[in-house]
Scaffold this motif. Structure first.
Motif, PDB file in Angstrom:
ATOM      1  N   GLU A   2     -14.125   8.949  57.603  1.00 36.47           N
ATOM      2  CA  GLU A   2     -14.895  10.116  57.231  1.00 36.47           C
ATOM      3  C   GLU A   2     -15.802   9.816  56.072  1.00 36.47           C
ATOM      4  O   GLU A   2     -17.070  10.180  55.951  1.00 36.47           O
ATOM      5  N   SER A   3     -15.184   9.288  55.123  1.00 32.59           N
ATOM      6  CA  SER A   3     -15.821   9.166  53.804  1.00 32.59           C
ATOM      7  C   SER A   3     -17.206   8.324  53.978  1.00 32.59           C
ATOM      8  O   SER A   3     -18.099   8.507  53.475  1.00 32.59           O
ATOM      9  N   ALA A   4     -17.213   7.229  54.732  1.00 33.51           N
ATOM     10  CA  ALA A   4     -18.461   6.276  55.014  1.00 33.51           C
ATOM     11  C   ALA A   4     -19.387   7.207  55.740  1.00 33.51           C
ATOM     12  O   ALA A   4     -20.683   7.064  55.411  1.00 33.51           O
ATOM     13  N   SER A   5     -18.953   8.171  56.629  1.00 29.88           N
ATOM     14  CA  SER A   5     -19.872   8.807  57.482  1.00 29.88           C
ATOM     15  C   SER A   5     -20.632   9.698  56.666  1.00 29.88           C
ATOM     16  O   SER A   5     -21.696   9.981  56.645  1.00 29.88           O
ATOM     17  N   GLY A   6     -19.708  10.337  55.618  1.00 31.02           N
ATOM     18  CA  GLY A   6     -20.343  11.448  54.681  1.00 31.02           C
ATOM     19  C   GLY A   6     -21.338  10.803  53.638  1.00 31.02           C
ATOM     20  O   GLY A   6     -22.629  11.126  53.544  1.00 31.02           O
ATOM     21  N   ALA A   7     -21.109   9.421  53.155  1.00 28.60           N
ATOM     22  CA  ALA A   7     -22.043   8.655  52.487  1.00 28.60           C
ATOM     23  C   ALA A   7     -23.436   8.202  53.250  1.00 28.60           C
ATOM     24  O   ALA A   7     -24.303   8.417  52.681  1.00 28.60           O
ATOM     25  N   ALA A   8     -23.140   7.844  54.454  1.00 32.51           N
ATOM     26  CA  ALA A   8     -24.315   7.589  55.280  1.00 32.51           C
ATOM     27  C   ALA A   8     -25.174   8.877  55.218  1.00 32.51           C
ATOM     28  O   ALA A   8     -26.396   8.627  55.189  1.00 32.51           O
ATOM     29  N   MET A   9     -24.393  10.191  55.673  1.00 31.22           N
ATOM     30  CA  MET A   9     -25.349  11.374  55.742  1.00 31.22           C
ATOM     31  C   MET A   9     -25.927  11.624  54.326  1.00 31.22           C
ATOM     32  O   MET A   9     -27.031  12.092  54.464  1.00 31.22           O
ATOM     33  N   THR A  24     -16.749  18.208  63.522  1.00 28.30           N
ATOM     34  CA  THR A  24     -15.629  17.368  64.381  1.00 28.30           C
ATOM     35  C   THR A  24     -15.606  15.805  64.110  1.00 28.30           C
ATOM     36  O   THR A  24     -16.655  15.453  63.573  1.00 28.30           O
ATOM     37  N   ALA A  25     -14.395  15.376  64.667  1.00 24.82           N
ATOM     38  CA  ALA A  25     -14.365  14.077  64.336  1.00 24.82           C
ATOM     39  C   ALA A  25     -13.417  13.312  65.551  1.00 24.82           C
ATOM     40  O   ALA A  25     -12.531  13.803  65.823  1.00 24.82           O
ATOM     41  N   ASP A  50     -11.133  -9.904  58.905  1.00 20.96           N
ATOM     42  CA  ASP A  50     -11.588 -10.932  59.816  1.00 20.96           C
ATOM     43  C   ASP A  50     -12.741 -10.576  60.575  1.00 20.96           C
ATOM     44  O   ASP A  50     -13.534 -11.055  61.361  1.00 20.96           O
ATOM     45  N   GLY A  51     -13.350  -9.104  60.282  1.00 23.25           N
ATOM     46  CA  GLY A  51     -14.184  -8.595  60.904  1.00 23.25           C
ATOM     47  C   GLY A  51     -14.033  -8.090  62.301  1.00 23.25           C
ATOM     48  O   GLY A  51     -15.041  -7.450  62.783  1.00 23.25           O
ATOM     49  N   VAL A  52     -12.623  -7.801  62.489  1.00 30.67           N
ATOM     50  CA  VAL A  52     -12.200  -7.201  63.837  1.00 30.67           C
ATOM     51  C   VAL A  52     -12.231  -5.792  63.869  1.00 30.67           C
ATOM     52  O   VAL A  52     -11.663  -5.148  62.686  1.00 30.67           O
ATOM     53  N   VAL A  53     -12.981  -5.111  64.761  1.00 33.79           N
ATOM     54  CA  VAL A  53     -12.848  -3.589  64.643  1.00 33.79           C
ATOM     55  C   VAL A  53     -11.251  -3.150  65.004  1.00 33.79           C
ATOM     56  O   VAL A  53     -10.936  -3.542  66.043  1.00 33.79           O
ATOM     57  N   VAL A  54     -11.060  -2.280  64.067  1.00 29.70           N
ATOM     58  CA  VAL A  54      -9.358  -1.858  64.223  1.00 29.70           C
ATOM     59  C   VAL A  54      -9.418  -0.354  64.353  1.00 29.70           C
ATOM     60  O   VAL A  54      -8.587   0.147  65.102  1.00 29.70           O
ATOM     61  N   ALA A  55     -10.649   0.178  64.121  1.00 32.92           N
ATOM     62  CA  ALA A  55     -10.799   1.539  64.640  1.00 32.92           C
ATOM     63  C   ALA A  55     -12.255   2.133  64.635  1.00 32.92           C
ATOM     64  O   ALA A  55     -12.982   1.278  63.940  1.00 32.92           O
ATOM     65  N   ALA A  56     -12.403   3.051  65.349  1.00 32.71           N
ATOM     66  CA  ALA A  56     -14.106   3.646  65.498  1.00 32.71           C
ATOM     67  C   ALA A  56     -13.947   4.966  65.709  1.00 32.71           C
ATOM     68  O   ALA A  56     -12.974   5.711  65.903  1.00 32.71           O
ATOM     69  N   MET A  57     -14.878   5.654  64.867  1.00 37.05           N
ATOM     70  CA  MET A  57     -14.975   7.029  64.961  1.00 37.05           C
ATOM     71  C   MET A  57     -16.186   7.528  64.921  1.00 37.05           C
ATOM     72  O   MET A  57     -17.355   6.814  64.678  1.00 37.05           O
ATOM     73  N   THR A  58     -16.475   8.724  65.536  1.00 35.19           N
ATOM     74  CA  THR A  58     -17.561   9.456  65.495  1.00 35.19           C
ATOM     75  C   THR A  58     -17.237  10.857  64.689  1.00 35.19           C
ATOM     76  O   THR A  58     -16.440  11.440  65.335  1.00 35.19           O
ATOM     77  N   VAL A  59     -18.293  11.260  63.679  1.00 36.40           N
ATOM     78  CA  VAL A  59     -18.296  12.370  63.054  1.00 36.40           C
ATOM     79  C   VAL A  59     -19.330  13.118  63.285  1.00 36.40           C
ATOM     80  O   VAL A  59     -20.404  12.736  63.141  1.00 36.40           O
ATOM     81  N   THR A  60     -19.131  14.434  63.582  1.00 34.59           N
ATOM     82  CA  THR A  60     -20.322  15.271  63.859  1.00 34.59           C
ATOM     83  C   THR A  60     -20.508  16.071  62.542  1.00 34.59           C
ATOM     84  O   THR A  60     -19.525  16.831  62.194  1.00 34.59           O
ATOM     85  N   TRP A  61     -21.721  16.232  62.060  1.00 36.67           N
ATOM     86  CA  TRP A  61     -21.864  16.835  60.854  1.00 36.67           C
ATOM     87  C   TRP A  61     -23.007  18.010  61.315  1.00 36.67           C
ATOM     88  O   TRP A  61     -23.701  17.962  62.221  1.00 36.67           O
ATOM     89  N   THR A  62     -22.906  18.973  60.467  1.00 33.45           N
ATOM     90  CA  THR A  62     -23.955  19.947  60.266  1.00 33.45           C
ATOM     91  C   THR A  62     -24.577  20.153  58.790  1.00 33.45           C
ATOM     92  O   THR A  62     -23.750  19.892  57.963  1.00 33.45           O
ATOM     93  N   LEU A  63     -25.664  20.706  58.771  1.00 34.70           N
ATOM     94  CA  LEU A  63     -25.938  21.260  57.467  1.00 34.70           C
ATOM     95  C   LEU A  63     -26.462  22.672  57.540  1.00 34.70           C
ATOM     96  O   LEU A  63     -27.190  23.001  58.294  1.00 34.70           O
ATOM     97  N   ARG A  64     -25.395  23.438  56.666  1.00 30.72           N
ATOM     98  CA  ARG A  64     -25.358  24.901  56.889  1.00 30.72           C
ATOM     99  C   ARG A  64     -26.440  25.383  55.849  1.00 30.72           C
ATOM    100  O   ARG A  64     -26.417  25.101  54.588  1.00 30.72           O
ATOM    101  N   PRO A  65     -27.580  26.002  56.195  1.00 32.40           N
ATOM    102  CA  PRO A  65     -28.548  26.394  55.328  1.00 32.40           C
ATOM    103  C   PRO A  65     -27.709  27.470  54.317  1.00 32.40           C
ATOM    104  O   PRO A  65     -27.136  28.324  54.755  1.00 32.40           O
ATOM    105  N   ASN A  66     -28.140  27.300  52.970  1.00 31.87           N
ATOM    106  CA  ASN A  66     -27.827  28.244  51.960  1.00 31.87           C
ATOM    107  C   ASN A  66     -28.151  29.652  52.380  1.00 31.87           C
ATOM    108  O   ASN A  66     -29.425  29.801  52.610  1.00 31.87           O
ATOM    109  N   ARG A  67     -27.441  30.565  51.940  1.00 33.60           N
ATOM    110  CA  ARG A  67     -27.848  32.014  52.225  1.00 33.60           C
ATOM    111  C   ARG A  67     -28.728  32.091  50.929  1.00 33.60           C
ATOM    112  O   ARG A  67     -28.163  32.021  49.804  1.00 33.60           O
ATOM    113  N   THR A  68     -29.773  33.082  51.245  1.00 34.82           N
ATOM    114  CA  THR A  68     -30.466  33.749  49.940  1.00 34.82           C
ATOM    115  C   THR A  68     -30.187  35.164  49.722  1.00 34.82           C
ATOM    116  O   THR A  68     -29.954  35.731  50.536  1.00 34.82           O
TER     117      THR A  68
END
Length: 148
Positions: free
Chosen positions: A58-65, A82-83, A130-148
């Motif tokens: 989840e941290s890697a997904s946040g860094a990518a975002m 969601t994840a 060894d570069g073997v995939v031990v887990a895979a994740m999909t994280v859904t992100w949203t950007l909630r616009p700030n309220r003005t």
């Protein structure tokens, strides 16, 4: 963009800092993070606990975002909504997470410009030494616009 994504996340997410996650790379919607092999992070079979693997991914997904959209923080708050994680093999030793966005920066910014709340995915592969995939994740992100 001059945002130091790793430093920002370690400053604002104490849990990631406590796990010892390191941010090796974050740019253009991609990121690489590592979780050290520490006994206090192990589960009952001697590998990293599923919760630690989840947090790494989840941290890697946040860094990518943030690497693609960090300059939008003045007008929107990023939120993971969601994840879905698949633990494939027993992970042993230090593990590495590599994340990438499945949307372009331009698509997300265009949605914000149109007054919409963009929703998009990041995919993450967690690999052992060894570069073997031990887990895979999909994280859904949203950007909630700030309220003005």
């Amino acid at each position: 963009m001059s945002l130091d994504v790793g430093a920002l996340l370690l400053q604002t997410v104490p849990f990631a800092r406590g796990l010892g996650i390191t941010y090796d790379f974050a740019a253009e919607g991609r990121a690489v993070c590592r979780l050290p092999d520490r006994e206090d992070l192990h589960n009952h079979v001697g590998g990293p606990h599923a919760g630690a693997l989840f947090t790494l991914a989840e941290s890697a997904s946040g860094a990518a975002m943030l690497s693609a959209l960090g300059d939008q923080l003045t007008r929107a708050v990023p939120l993971a909504t969601t994840a879905n994680v698949e633990y494939r093999k027993l992970a042993m030793g230090e593990v590495r997470a590599e994340a990438r966005l499945l949307v372009s920066r331009e698509e997300v910014v265009a949605a914000l410009d149109a007054g919409e709340r963009p929703v998009f995915d990041a995919v993450v592969d967690v690999t052992n030494g060894d570069g073997v995939v031990v887990a895979a994740m999909t994280v859904t992100w949203t950007l909630r616009p700030n309220r003005t």
